[in-house]
Motif scaffolding. Structure first.
Motif, short mmCIF file in Angstrom:
data_model
loop_
_atom_site.label_atom_id
_atom_site.label_comp_id
_atom_site.label_asym_id
_atom_site.label_seq_id
_atom_site.Cartn_x
_atom_site.Cartn_y
_atom_site.Cartn_z
N TYR A 83 0.80 -1.22 0.00
CA TYR A 83 0.00 0.00 0.00
C TYR A 83 0.84 1.27 0.00
CZ TYR A 83 0.87 0.54 5.04
OH TYR A 83 1.47 0.71 6.26
N LEU A 84 2.10 1.17 0.43
CA LEU A 84 2.96 2.36 0.42
C LEU A 84 3.68 2.57 -0.91
CD1 LEU A 84 4.63 2.18 3.96
CD2 LEU A 84 2.84 3.74 3.19
N GLU A 85 3.84 1.49 -1.69
CA GLU A 85 4.63 1.60 -2.91
C GLU A 85 3.84 1.38 -4.19
OE1 GLU A 85 8.67 -0.06 -2.82
OE2 GLU A 85 8.19 -0.80 -0.82
N ARG A 86 2.86 0.46 -4.15
CA ARG A 86 2.06 0.17 -5.34
C ARG A 86 2.91 -0.23 -6.53
NH1 ARG A 86 -2.19 -1.14 -2.70
NH2 ARG A 86 -3.57 0.53 -2.02
N ARG A 87 3.87 -1.11 -6.31
CA ARG A 87 4.63 -1.68 -7.42
C ARG A 87 4.66 -3.18 -7.23
NH1 ARG A 87 10.86 -2.13 -6.62
NH2 ARG A 87 11.06 -2.23 -4.36
N VAL A 88 4.74 -3.89 -8.35
CA VAL A 88 4.77 -5.35 -8.28
C VAL A 88 5.92 -5.89 -9.12
CG1 VAL A 88 2.31 -5.64 -7.83
CG2 VAL A 88 3.12 -5.53 -10.19
N ALA A 89 6.34 -7.10 -8.78
CA ALA A 89 7.36 -7.79 -9.56
C ALA A 89 6.67 -8.61 -10.65
CB ALA A 89 8.19 -8.69 -8.66
N ASP A 90 7.45 -9.03 -11.63
CA ASP A 90 6.92 -9.91 -12.67
C ASP A 90 6.80 -11.35 -12.16
OD1 ASP A 90 6.93 -7.84 -14.68
OD2 ASP A 90 9.11 -8.06 -14.75
N VAL A 91 7.72 -11.74 -11.28
CA VAL A 91 7.71 -13.09 -10.72
C VAL A 91 8.27 -13.05 -9.30
CG1 VAL A 91 9.97 -13.57 -11.76
CG2 VAL A 91 8.51 -15.47 -11.06
N MET A 92 7.75 -13.90 -8.44
CA MET A 92 8.25 -14.02 -7.08
C MET A 92 8.82 -15.42 -6.90
SD MET A 92 6.14 -13.61 -3.51
CE MET A 92 6.82 -14.18 -1.94
N LEU A 93 9.97 -15.52 -6.25
CA LEU A 93 10.59 -16.81 -5.97
C LEU A 93 10.28 -17.26 -4.54
CD1 LEU A 93 14.15 -16.47 -7.58
CD2 LEU A 93 12.01 -17.17 -8.63
N HIS A 94 10.53 -18.54 -4.29
CA HIS A 94 10.41 -19.13 -2.95
C HIS A 94 8.96 -19.12 -2.46
CE1 HIS A 94 13.48 -20.65 -0.11
NE2 HIS A 94 12.44 -20.71 0.68
N VAL A 95 8.07 -19.62 -3.32
CA VAL A 95 6.64 -19.67 -3.00
C VAL A 95 6.21 -21.13 -2.88
CG1 VAL A 95 4.33 -19.03 -3.76
CG2 VAL A 95 6.27 -17.53 -4.27
N PRO A 96 5.48 -21.50 -1.83
CA PRO A 96 4.99 -22.88 -1.72
C PRO A 96 4.10 -23.25 -2.90
CG PRO A 96 4.71 -21.71 0.36
CD PRO A 96 5.09 -20.69 -0.67
N VAL A 97 4.40 -24.38 -3.53
CA VAL A 97 3.56 -24.88 -4.62
C VAL A 97 2.72 -26.00 -4.03
CG1 VAL A 97 3.52 -25.93 -6.91
CG2 VAL A 97 5.31 -24.27 -6.33
N ASP A 98 1.47 -25.63 -3.69
CA ASP A 98 0.60 -26.53 -2.94
C ASP A 98 -0.84 -26.28 -3.39
OD1 ASP A 98 0.08 -28.23 -0.32
OD2 ASP A 98 -1.26 -26.49 -0.22
N ARG A 99 -1.62 -27.35 -3.57
CA ARG A 99 -2.98 -27.22 -4.10
C ARG A 99 -3.86 -26.34 -3.21
NH1 ARG A 99 -6.15 -30.01 -7.64
NH2 ARG A 99 -4.49 -31.55 -7.98
N GLN A 100 -3.87 -26.62 -1.91
CA GLN A 100 -4.73 -25.84 -1.02
C GLN A 100 -4.28 -24.38 -0.97
OE1 GLN A 100 -4.77 -27.87 2.77
NE2 GLN A 100 -6.39 -29.27 2.13
N PHE A 101 -2.98 -24.17 -0.96
CA PHE A 101 -2.46 -22.80 -0.94
C PHE A 101 -2.86 -22.07 -2.22
CE2 PHE A 101 1.17 -19.84 -1.74
CZ PHE A 101 0.98 -19.02 -0.65
N ALA A 102 -2.81 -22.76 -3.35
CA ALA A 102 -3.20 -22.15 -4.62
C ALA A 102 -4.69 -21.82 -4.65
CB ALA A 102 -2.85 -23.10 -5.78
N GLN A 103 -5.50 -22.67 -4.06
CA GLN A 103 -6.95 -22.46 -4.08
C GLN A 103 -7.37 -21.22 -3.31
OE1 GLN A 103 -8.38 -26.28 -2.66
NE2 GLN A 103 -8.55 -27.11 -4.73
N ARG A 104 -6.59 -20.82 -2.32
CA ARG A 104 -6.97 -19.63 -1.56
C ARG A 104 -6.23 -18.38 -2.06
NH1 ARG A 104 -3.64 -21.86 3.00
NH2 ARG A 104 -1.95 -20.36 3.38
#
Length: 282
Positions: free
Chosen positions: A98-119
């Motif tokens: 909320y202070l910067e309003r910028r995003v990356a194209d890709v983020m690393l080190h993210v859990p790849v998990d079905r339940q996590f993806a669903q939420r």
């Protein structure tokens, strides 16, 4: 406060309140710009940390390798971890802080998990590149290879505060009146230091961080999984995240990561940092 300054502050506050999500770039825009913005965690050794003022670590090297295969320049966005990974995805990939309003194209080190993806429907999870797991590094004179975690009803064990190991061991040992044997440290590095000094008999935590924290002391403190009744998920896979709707980028990254894994680049990066490497399950 002068009237002019008051109006400037009010206008800025209103602008911040009305600001919408940052706009994620499409794959064609990324290619046209000649660079890819990669989000990595701040102060997160051995994956991403400042060493002598330079950003370094496994995820930094991996981001560079991805960019090289895509023939793009890597630009890193350092992300301060929020309370949950869900918050991190929002701040890094699909909305922006909320202070910067910028995003990356890709983020690393993210859990790849079905339940996590669903939420987290605002992002696409892709390209798992390694498995992380919970292990125990132990003083072999006090904890032997046949023990399970209940040995810590008699011996002290170090954990990083508010980690999975902390929650699990505190709950497990509380039923045995031994939760006081769980010694809390601000980081795994501090816990590993206590192990080398004999303050605790073992340390429980994530394998990569613990291996990096022990460094040259690793040979003196055997490390590996320990039987942990009630710990339902002792390992998980880590991969990448892109904004939902940016699937063309996701497909390109998935293809690049497959090649980086198959030609040994990912394993070599881990080994260069002195870390064990467990590939994701196919």
């Amino acid at each position: 406060m002068s009237s002019r300054l008051f109006h400037i502050v009010v206008a800025a506050a209103v602008g911040l309140a009305l600001a919408g999500p940052a706009v994620a770039r499409g794959y064609d825009d990324i290619v046209a710009a000649g660079e890819i913005v990669v989000a990595v965690y701040r102060d997160f050794p051995p994956f991403s940390d400042r060493v002598g003022g330079e950003l370094a670590g496994v995820d930094v090297d991996l981001g560079k390798a991805i960019a090289e295969r895509l023939k793009l320049k890597p630009v890193f966005m350092e992300l301060t971890a929020a309370e949950t990974v869900d918050d991190d995805l929002r701040n890094a990939v699909w909305k922006g802080h909320y202070l910067e309003r910028r995003v990356a194209d890709v983020m690393l080190h993210v859990p790849v998990d079905r339940q996590f993806a669903q939420r987290n429907t605002n992002v696409v999870l892709a390209a798992p590149y390694f498995r992380e797991r919970v292990v125990v590094a132990r003083n072999p004179e006090r904890v032997n290879s046949r023990d399970d975690v209940d040995v810590f009803a008699q011996e002290k064990v170090g954990v990083e505060l508010a980690s999975l190991a902390d929650v699990y061991l505190t709950g497990r040992l509380a039923g045995r009146g031994a939760s006081g044997n769980v010694v809390h440290f601000p980081t795994l590095a501090k816990a590993a230091e206590a192990l080398t000094k004999g303050t605790v008999a073992a340390v429980m935590g994530t394998e990569s961080e613990l291996a990096a924290a022990l460094g040259g002391h690793g040979r003196d403190f055997p490390m590996g999984p320990m039987p942990s009744p009630g710990l339902s998920k002792p390992w998980w896979e880590l991969g990448l995240a892109v904004k939902d709707g940016n699937r063309q980028l996701g497909y390109a990254l998935d293809d690049v990561m497959t090649r980086l894994r198959s030609d040994g680049t990912v394993a070599a990066i881990f080994h260069r940092h002195g870390l064990p490497y467990l590939p994701p399950e196919d």
